[in-house]
Design a protein around this motif. Structure first.
Motif, PDB file in Angstrom:
ATOM      1  N   HIS A   9       0.830  -1.211   0.000  1.00 54.67           N
ATOM      2  CA  HIS A   9       0.000   0.000   0.000  1.00 54.67           C
ATOM      3  C   HIS A   9       0.859   1.253   0.000  1.00 54.67           C
ATOM      4  O   HIS A   9       0.629   2.183  -0.784  1.00 54.67           O
ATOM      5  N   LEU A  10       1.851   1.277   0.877  1.00 49.52           N
ATOM      6  CA  LEU A  10       2.704   2.459   0.979  1.00 49.52           C
ATOM      7  C   LEU A  10       3.524   2.668  -0.303  1.00 49.52           C
ATOM      8  O   LEU A  10       3.713   3.801  -0.740  1.00 49.52           O
ATOM      9  N   GLY A  11       3.994   1.585  -0.881  1.00 50.92           N
ATOM     10  CA  GLY A  11       4.734   1.691  -2.135  1.00 50.92           C
ATOM     11  C   GLY A  11       3.874   2.230  -3.266  1.00 50.92           C
ATOM     12  O   GLY A  11       4.316   3.054  -4.077  1.00 50.92           O
ATOM     13  N   PHE A  12       2.622   1.767  -3.317  1.00 49.09           N
ATOM     14  CA  PHE A  12       1.703   2.240  -4.345  1.00 49.09           C
ATOM     15  C   PHE A  12       1.411   3.728  -4.167  1.00 49.09           C
ATOM     16  O   PHE A  12       1.434   4.495  -5.131  1.00 49.09           O
ATOM     17  N   LEU A  13       1.165   4.148  -2.919  1.00 52.13           N
ATOM     18  CA  LEU A  13       0.913   5.574  -2.662  1.00 52.13           C
ATOM     19  C   LEU A  13       2.157   6.413  -2.948  1.00 52.13           C
ATOM     20  O   LEU A  13       2.058   7.522  -3.491  1.00 52.13           O
ATOM     21  N   ALA A  14       3.331   5.898  -2.601  1.00 53.54           N
ATOM     22  CA  ALA A  14       4.573   6.629  -2.877  1.00 53.54           C
ATOM     23  C   ALA A  14       4.800   6.774  -4.382  1.00 53.54           C
ATOM     24  O   ALA A  14       5.255   7.830  -4.841  1.00 53.54           O
ATOM     25  N   ALA A  15       4.456   5.740  -5.142  1.00 54.38           N
ATOM     26  CA  ALA A  15       4.607   5.819  -6.599  1.00 54.38           C
ATOM     27  C   ALA A  15       3.679   6.883  -7.182  1.00 54.38           C
ATOM     28  O   ALA A  15       4.070   7.641  -8.077  1.00 54.38           O
ATOM     29  N   ILE A  16       2.448   6.952  -6.676  1.00 55.98           N
ATOM     30  CA  ILE A  16       1.510   7.984  -7.137  1.00 55.98           C
ATOM     31  C   ILE A  16       2.043   9.364  -6.786  1.00 55.98           C
ATOM     32  O   ILE A  16       2.057  10.273  -7.616  1.00 55.98           O
TER      33      ILE A  16
ATOM     34  N   GLN B 250       3.978  14.662  -8.229  1.00 55.04           N
ATOM     35  CA  GLN B 250       4.394  15.429  -7.058  1.00 55.04           C
ATOM     36  C   GLN B 250       4.062  16.913  -7.150  1.00 55.04           C
ATOM     37  O   GLN B 250       4.025  17.590  -6.136  1.00 55.04           O
ATOM     38  N   ASN B 251       3.770  17.457  -8.312  1.00 59.12           N
ATOM     39  CA  ASN B 251       3.449  18.874  -8.436  1.00 59.12           C
ATOM     40  C   ASN B 251       1.961  19.168  -8.351  1.00 59.12           C
ATOM     41  O   ASN B 251       1.559  20.318  -8.371  1.00 59.12           O
TER      42      ASN B 251
ATOM     43  N   ALA C  59      -3.063  15.725  -1.713  1.00 63.34           N
ATOM     44  CA  ALA C  59      -4.101  15.681  -0.678  1.00 63.34           C
ATOM     45  C   ALA C  59      -4.808  14.326  -0.679  1.00 63.34           C
ATOM     46  O   ALA C  59      -5.103  13.765   0.389  1.00 63.34           O
ATOM     47  N   PHE C  60      -5.066  13.788  -1.871  1.00 63.84           N
ATOM     48  CA  PHE C  60      -5.694  12.466  -1.972  1.00 63.84           C
ATOM     49  C   PHE C  60      -4.806  11.396  -1.348  1.00 63.84           C
ATOM     50  O   PHE C  60      -5.295  10.514  -0.628  1.00 63.84           O
ATOM     51  N   VAL C  61      -3.539  11.454  -1.617  1.00 65.09           N
ATOM     52  CA  VAL C  61      -2.616  10.456  -1.070  1.00 65.09           C
ATOM     53  C   VAL C  61      -2.576  10.550   0.453  1.00 65.09           C
ATOM     54  O   VAL C  61      -2.580   9.530   1.149  1.00 65.09           O
ATOM     55  N   ILE C  62      -2.578  11.763   0.980  1.00 67.74           N
ATOM     56  CA  ILE C  62      -2.568  11.930   2.445  1.00 67.74           C
ATOM     57  C   ILE C  62      -3.866  11.400   3.054  1.00 67.74           C
ATOM     58  O   ILE C  62      -3.848  10.706   4.068  1.00 67.74           O
ATOM     59  N   LEU C  63      -5.007  11.683   2.414  1.00 64.63           N
ATOM     60  CA  LEU C  63      -6.289  11.156   2.888  1.00 64.63           C
ATOM     61  C   LEU C  63      -6.300   9.631   2.842  1.00 64.63           C
ATOM     62  O   LEU C  63      -6.743   8.966   3.798  1.00 64.63           O
TER      63      LEU C  63
END
Length: 187
Positions: A18-25, A30-31, A37-41
């Protein structure tokens, strides 16, 4: 004691996926503030889900081998339908899921068969792997075995959480890709 460690290891691998997938997104977009905000939620919701997930270990030894076999069956049939017969990955997985969904109706008294479609459908997600990632049957075998182990390790976890089977398949394919990448670098 070992079962508890296996369950914790499986749960940790799912968290890493999960964390790897969110980090890839986040790395790819990144800009974009909305994506961030979606990734943090999503991360907050995942942390809440992890905290609520119990890690009790059940006894199901024979079930282990058969679950891995069912995951492999779903993966290989889906892969063959898409690669050899030219069906789309989604249609192939849908056909496999549709056909195995009727099997428990023929074995109504067998409790294990009642849970078999879940393992086969989880394997169907593995079989949907793009051919540029899954170069052959050996990769599908490795990925479905890892996915089967993850399915067993998280058997009593994530009840009521959508996307468990797809996440497990993603984890199995990602780990299989990582293992084959390491082997190809060393050989």
């Amino acid at each position: 004691m070992i079962k508890k460690h296996v369950k914790k290891l499986s749960f940790s691998l799912i968290i890493l996926c999960h964390l790897g997938f969110l980090a890839a997104i986040l790395f790819e977009k990144q800009n974009n503030i909305f994506i961030s905000a979606f990734v943090i939620l999503a991360l907050i919701l995942l942390l809440f889900t992890y905290k609520k997930t119990p890690l009790s270990a059940g006894n199901h030894s024979l079930e282990h081998v058969l679950t891995i076999a069912f995951v492999f069956f779903g993966a290989i049939v889906t892969y063959v339908l898409s690669v050899s017969f030219g069906l789309s990955n989604v249609l192939s997985a849908g056909l496999v899921g549709l056909v195995v969904s009727f099997i428990p109706d023929f074995f109504k008294k067998n409790n294990f068969i009642q849970g078999m479609p879940t393992a086969v459908y989880c394997g169907a997600f593995v079989g949907m792997t793009n051919i540029s990632v899954a170069h052959g049957y050996i990769f599908i075998t490795l990925a479905s075995t890892i996915t089967g182990l993850l399915l067993i390790g998280t058997k009593d976890a994530f009840h009521g959480v959508g996307g468990k089977l797809g996440t497990l398949a993603f984890g199995g394919v990602a780990l299989a890709f990582f293992i084959t990448f390491l082997i190809s670098e060393w050989v």
